[in-house]
Design an enzyme around this catalytic site. Structure first.
Site, mmCIF file in Angstrom:
data_model
loop_
_atom_site.group_PDB
_atom_site.id
_atom_site.type_symbol
_atom_site.label_atom_id
_atom_site.label_comp_id
_atom_site.label_asym_id
_atom_site.label_seq_id
_atom_site.Cartn_x
_atom_site.Cartn_y
_atom_site.Cartn_z
ATOM 1 C CG HIS A 43 -5.594 6.212 -0.857
ATOM 2 N ND1 HIS A 43 -5.083 5.024 -1.301
ATOM 3 C CD2 HIS A 43 -5.738 6.064 0.495
ATOM 4 C CE1 HIS A 43 -4.899 4.199 -0.281
ATOM 5 N NE2 HIS A 43 -5.295 4.819 0.820
ATOM 6 C CD GLU A 70 -7.056 4.086 -4.938
ATOM 7 O OE1 GLU A 70 -6.975 3.575 -6.064
ATOM 8 O OE2 GLU A 70 -6.072 4.586 -4.346
ATOM 9 C CG HIS A 190 1.337 1.259 -6.668
ATOM 10 N ND1 HIS A 190 0.854 1.949 -5.589
ATOM 11 C CD2 HIS A 190 2.670 1.246 -6.520
ATOM 12 C CE1 HIS A 190 1.840 2.329 -4.799
ATOM 13 N NE2 HIS A 190 2.963 1.924 -5.348
#
Length: 237
Positions: A43, A70, A190
């Site tokens: 990410h 991401e 997450h």
């Protein structure tokens, strides 16, 4: 079996803390795959505080499983992803400077933007996933904008489960069912960890992939990367 994609942002954070190339991010990605992980997730953020844009490019030639990038689809991020052409791009509505992702897309409010963005990625053969909260309307919206998959934002589940509220998984189960009915693949991520991943997997149907970074790397400090990855794979069976 649900695929395990390992987010290696925290390894980049550790490397960047001292400069140089320790730990070696590319070697770590190779090792993680050799230990059985079916994907590598990164990410990159605009300030490059962990994964750098050059890391993203270099990993393209290293990752042999699924490569998932991401990020918030600002212009530079989109150009980066289009140039690299990873297996999957996961769209996350991060604000500039945010510490970590803290909310999913409002797929209804941002329908026009998401439709145009996803179409561009799909024209280039990149599977597209949207990071969403476990709300049925957001799942319907994800299908309407042309996404291939959703990634369910699992912090609420993790917090509830830690407090003994097993019913915290129920919105995720319902959203996974709806997504499957609409032809969407289901990812999740997450705050998933060794403590909660097995329960989540057992109660969320059609789960194609989980992306886990912070907890996995933290657990590996005590147990090592290979043993931790093996435990995740076992719990995901």
């Amino acid at each position: 079996m649900t695929k395990l994609s390992v987010n290696i942002n925290k390894l980049a954070t550790l490397r960047n803390a001292r400069g140089g190339n320790v730990p070696d991010l590319l070697k770590a990605a190779k090792d993680i795959e050799s230990f059985g992980a079916e994907g590598i997730t990164i990410h990159p953020r605009p300030d490059e505080r962990h994964i750098t844009y050059q890391d993203a490019r270099d990993l393209k030639n290293v990752v042999k499983t699924e490569y998932n990038i991401e990020g918030n689809p600002i212009k530079y991020f989109m150009n980066l992803v289009l140039a690299i052409a990873p297996t999957q791009v996961t769209l996350v509505p991060d604000k500039i400077g945010v510490l970590t992702s803290d909310a999913g897309w409002d797929t209804i409010k941002h329908k026009s933007f998401l439709t145009e963005t996803i179409a561009e990625f799909k024209r280039n053969g990149i599977r597209t996933s949207i990071f969403v909260d476990p709300v049925l309307e957001m799942i319907d919206g994800a299908a309407a904008v042309g996404a291939d998959r959703i990634e369910l934002y699992t912090e609420d589940f993790a917090v509830g489960y830690l407090k003994g509220n097993n019913d915290a998984v129920l919105p995720y189960s319902a959203c996974a069912v709806r997504a499957h009915e609409l032809g969407l693949g289901v990812n999740a991520g997450h705050d998933l960890s060794l403590d909660n991943i097995e329960y989540f997997k057992k109660n969320v149907p059609h789960l194609a992939e989980v992306s886990i970074g912070h907890a996995l790397i933290s657990e590996a400090i005590y147990q090592g990367l290979e043993p931790v990855i093996k435990q995740y794979l076992q719990k995901l069976k």
